[in-house]
Motif scaffolding. Structure first.
Motif, PDB file in Angstrom:
ATOM      1  N   HIS A 179      13.075   3.203   5.358  1.00  0.00           N
ATOM      2  CA  HIS A 179      12.723   4.109   6.603  1.00  0.00           C
ATOM      3  C   HIS A 179      12.799   3.126   7.903  1.00  0.00           C
ATOM      4  O   HIS A 179      12.374   1.839   7.940  1.00  0.00           O
ATOM      5  CB  HIS A 179      11.450   4.885   6.401  1.00  0.00           C
ATOM      6  N   PHE A 180      12.798   3.717   8.972  1.00  0.00           N
ATOM      7  CA  PHE A 180      12.881   3.079  10.174  1.00  0.00           C
ATOM      8  C   PHE A 180      11.543   2.395  10.153  1.00  0.00           C
ATOM      9  O   PHE A 180      11.122   1.239  10.752  1.00  0.00           O
ATOM     10  CB  PHE A 180      13.105   3.809  11.580  1.00  0.00           C
ATOM     11  N   HIS A 181      10.391   3.274   9.747  1.00  0.00           N
ATOM     12  CA  HIS A 181       8.994   2.826   9.939  1.00  0.00           C
ATOM     13  C   HIS A 181       8.838   1.411   9.232  1.00  0.00           C
ATOM     14  O   HIS A 181       7.855   0.875   9.360  1.00  0.00           O
ATOM     15  CB  HIS A 181       8.049   3.755   9.470  1.00  0.00           C
ATOM     16  N   ASP A 182       9.458   1.181   8.151  1.00  0.00           N
ATOM     17  CA  ASP A 182       9.420  -0.111   7.225  1.00  0.00           C
ATOM     18  C   ASP A 182       9.609  -1.209   8.084  1.00  0.00           C
ATOM     19  O   ASP A 182       9.320  -2.390   7.370  1.00  0.00           O
ATOM     20  CB  ASP A 182      10.210   0.270   6.237  1.00  0.00           C
ATOM     21  N   LEU A 183      10.324  -1.145   9.171  1.00  0.00           N
ATOM     22  CA  LEU A 183      10.581  -2.283   9.973  1.00  0.00           C
ATOM     23  C   LEU A 183       9.109  -2.975  10.534  1.00  0.00           C
ATOM     24  O   LEU A 183       8.993  -3.894  10.537  1.00  0.00           O
ATOM     25  CB  LEU A 183      11.537  -2.049  11.314  1.00  0.00           C
ATOM     26  N   ARG A 184       8.362  -1.722  11.209  1.00  0.00           N
ATOM     27  CA  ARG A 184       7.053  -2.122  11.671  1.00  0.00           C
ATOM     28  C   ARG A 184       6.254  -2.785  10.265  1.00  0.00           C
ATOM     29  O   ARG A 184       5.354  -3.891  10.433  1.00  0.00           O
ATOM     30  CB  ARG A 184       6.407  -0.807  12.053  1.00  0.00           C
ATOM     31  N   HIS A 185       6.527  -2.074   9.232  1.00  0.00           N
ATOM     32  CA  HIS A 185       5.580  -2.669   7.956  1.00  0.00           C
ATOM     33  C   HIS A 185       6.232  -3.951   7.704  1.00  0.00           C
ATOM     34  O   HIS A 185       5.242  -4.972   7.316  1.00  0.00           O
ATOM     35  CB  HIS A 185       6.183  -1.585   6.818  1.00  0.00           C
ATOM     36  N   THR A 186       7.164  -4.186   7.976  1.00  0.00           N
ATOM     37  CA  THR A 186       7.903  -5.602   7.521  1.00  0.00           C
ATOM     38  C   THR A 186       7.355  -6.586   8.735  1.00  0.00           C
ATOM     39  O   THR A 186       6.910  -7.687   8.287  1.00  0.00           O
ATOM     40  CB  THR A 186       9.417  -5.550   7.811  1.00  0.00           C
ATOM     41  N   GLY A 187       7.263  -6.283   9.937  1.00  0.00           N
ATOM     42  CA  GLY A 187       6.752  -7.299  10.847  1.00  0.00           C
ATOM     43  C   GLY A 187       5.191  -7.348  10.654  1.00  0.00           C
ATOM     44  O   GLY A 187       4.791  -8.291  11.079  1.00  0.00           O
ATOM     45  N   ASN A 188       4.625  -6.447  10.345  1.00  0.00           N
ATOM     46  CA  ASN A 188       3.093  -6.617   9.914  1.00  0.00           C
ATOM     47  C   ASN A 188       2.802  -7.360   9.001  1.00  0.00           C
ATOM     48  O   ASN A 188       1.803  -8.312   8.728  1.00  0.00           O
ATOM     49  CB  ASN A 188       2.496  -5.128   9.732  1.00  0.00           C
ATOM     50  N   THR A 189       3.842  -7.286   7.880  1.00  0.00           N
ATOM     51  CA  THR A 189       3.759  -8.120   6.682  1.00  0.00           C
ATOM     52  C   THR A 189       4.061  -9.502   6.969  1.00  0.00           C
ATOM     53  O   THR A 189       3.296 -10.638   6.547  1.00  0.00           O
ATOM     54  CB  THR A 189       4.717  -7.592   5.529  1.00  0.00           C
ATOM     55  N   LEU A 190       4.949  -9.844   7.841  1.00  0.00           N
ATOM     56  CA  LEU A 190       5.327 -11.172   8.125  1.00  0.00           C
ATOM     57  C   LEU A 190       4.324 -11.784   9.203  1.00  0.00           C
ATOM     58  O   LEU A 190       4.069 -13.063   8.799  1.00  0.00           O
ATOM     59  CB  LEU A 190       6.716 -11.218   9.014  1.00  0.00           C
ATOM     60  N   ALA A 191       3.621 -10.979   9.952  1.00  0.00           N
ATOM     61  CA  ALA A 191       2.447 -11.474  10.797  1.00  0.00           C
ATOM     62  C   ALA A 191       1.436 -11.819   9.832  1.00  0.00           C
ATOM     63  O   ALA A 191       0.781 -12.944  10.329  1.00  0.00           O
ATOM     64  CB  ALA A 191       2.093 -10.557  11.656  1.00  0.00           C
ATOM     65  N   ALA A 192       1.086 -11.097   9.004  1.00  0.00           N
ATOM     66  CA  ALA A 192       0.148 -11.660   8.043  1.00  0.00           C
ATOM     67  C   ALA A 192       0.081 -12.624   7.406  1.00  0.00           C
ATOM     68  O   ALA A 192      -0.660 -13.640   7.115  1.00  0.00           O
ATOM     69  CB  ALA A 192      -0.630 -10.342   6.977  1.00  0.00           C
TER      70      ALA A 192
END
Length: 379
Positions: A313-326
């Motif tokens: 989903h498009f929202h998974d891009l934000r999820h990916t960004g949050n994961t990379l930041a963590a």
């Protein structure tokens, strides 16, 4: 309690023709109230009056007549009296109310709602195939409505929504792209206007409504930052509306990696009008960008299928960004600020996921070392 003459100093009891006992008592409003039920013995009736008197003294008494209002009527009024709700939230609440709350509980008087009854209603939703996530949203709405009935309107003495875990959505784990996959997805967008959209949404951890509401003056290429100030909401009826962010923490300044600056520079020059308040991402005809139009024009589904991630989903891009930041080692406070959250809960999820992944890496390294040592020992 009865006085020396056998008469009560608070309320009175009378025996009905049926043999049961009925109570009457004066309320704080100066009116006489009749008990909502009858009792098998005078002693039981006396105890009931003693309890009511104690509740009045402590300020916990509620007028049982007020609790006779039906939940459906009360909940609809509750929703109408909250003009400050964001349009999308009000739309969601209205849908949950009419689709899931009122059909099952709308005809029940507020004062008759009990925890077992609500537990049965919740189980019924799940049995009918309503998702755990939607059921949790409906339960939280019911709890909020009844909290008002307790604290503000004094219709009931306590909130019967007391089911542990019923408010948890338990959403399934969403996919996370690698950095390479993010750039591949951006390059696969059928319309080149959306390459910058994919990269910015991912690496700035932006929601769809936040990234589509960005204006030219929200992006500072030299400082490598993006200011999130508002969001674009698409209502179910098709209306597009700019509105405030979910919370105060949602208004934030997010740093963006230098590696995507060239793509943003090119996008601003090719697709964005010169005024400072010009929107960065618009549809082909210059109108607000709708989710459906984006997916169709970008050939989103086709790109995902070719990459082997069809469920993204498009929202998974934000999820990916949050994961990379963590994974970069960001602190809890830094993650909260970047994600635009007031509470620690969401940020902790990413920190825990990172620690779990790190532990798996350590375990795998340990197993490899042990395997190598065994080979050396045998040799």
């Amino acid at each position: 309690m009865p006085n020396k003459d056998g008469h009560r100093r608070f309320g009175n009891i009378r025996k009905l023709p049926s043999g049961r006992f009925q109570i009457r008592y004066p309320g704080p409003d100066g009116r006489m109230h009749t008990g909502s039920t009858t009792y098998p013995t005078r002693t039981d009736a006396d105890r009931a009056l003693t309890l009511i008197e104690a509740q009045m003294i402590s300020g916990d008494w509620t007028d049982p007549d007020r609790g006779k209002v039906l939940l459906g009527d009360y909940a609809r009024t509750w929703l109408k009296e909250r003009p400050g709700l964001r349009p999308k939230t009000k739309e969601l609440y209205s849908w949950l109310l009419e689709r899931h709350l009122i059909p099952g509980l709308g005809g029940v008087a507020v004062g008759k709602l009990t925890t077992p009854l609500i537990r049965s209603w919740r189980a019924g939703l799940i049995d009918k195939g309503v998702s755990v996530s939607t059921t949790a949203k409906a339960y939280r709405l019911l709890r909020a409505v009844l909290m008002t009935a307790v604290e503000e309107d004094k219709l009931i003495a306590r909130n019967p929504c007391r089911i542990r875990g019923a408010d948890n959505e338990h959403t399934q784990e969403r996919p996370v792209l690698t950095v390479t996959q993010v750039f591949e997805l951006a390059d696969r967008m059928a319309d080149r206007r959306f390459k910058a959209l994919v990269l910015l949404a991912t690496f700035a951890s932006l929601r769809w409504g936040e990234v589509t509401a960005l204006r030219r003056n929200n992006i500072d290429l030299e400082a490598r930052t993006v200011d999130v100030r508002e969001q674009l909401i698409e209502l179910d009826g098709g209306e597009m509306r700019l509105g405030p962010l979910k919370s105060r923490a949602g208004r934030r300044r997010v740093s963006i990696p230098a590696v995507i600056i060239p793509v943003l520079t090119e996008h601003l020059a090719a697709y964005v009008a010169q005024p400072d308040d010009a929107f960065v991402f618009l549809g082909k005809r210059g109108a607000f960008l709708r989710g459906g139009n984006f997916r169709r024009e970008a050939k989103w589904a086709e790109a995902l299928k070719e990459m082997g991630v069809p469920g993204l989903h498009f929202h998974d891009l934000r999820h990916t960004g949050n994961t990379l930041a963590a994974q970069s080692g960001a602190s809890l406070a830094d993650l909260k600020a970047r994600m635009g959250h007031d509470s620690d809960r969401a940020a902790l999820i990413y920190q825990h996921a990172t620690r779990d992944a790190d532990q798996r890496i350590a375990d795998a390294l340990s197993a490899r070392v042990e395997a190598e040592q065994k080979k050396i020992a045998k040799g």
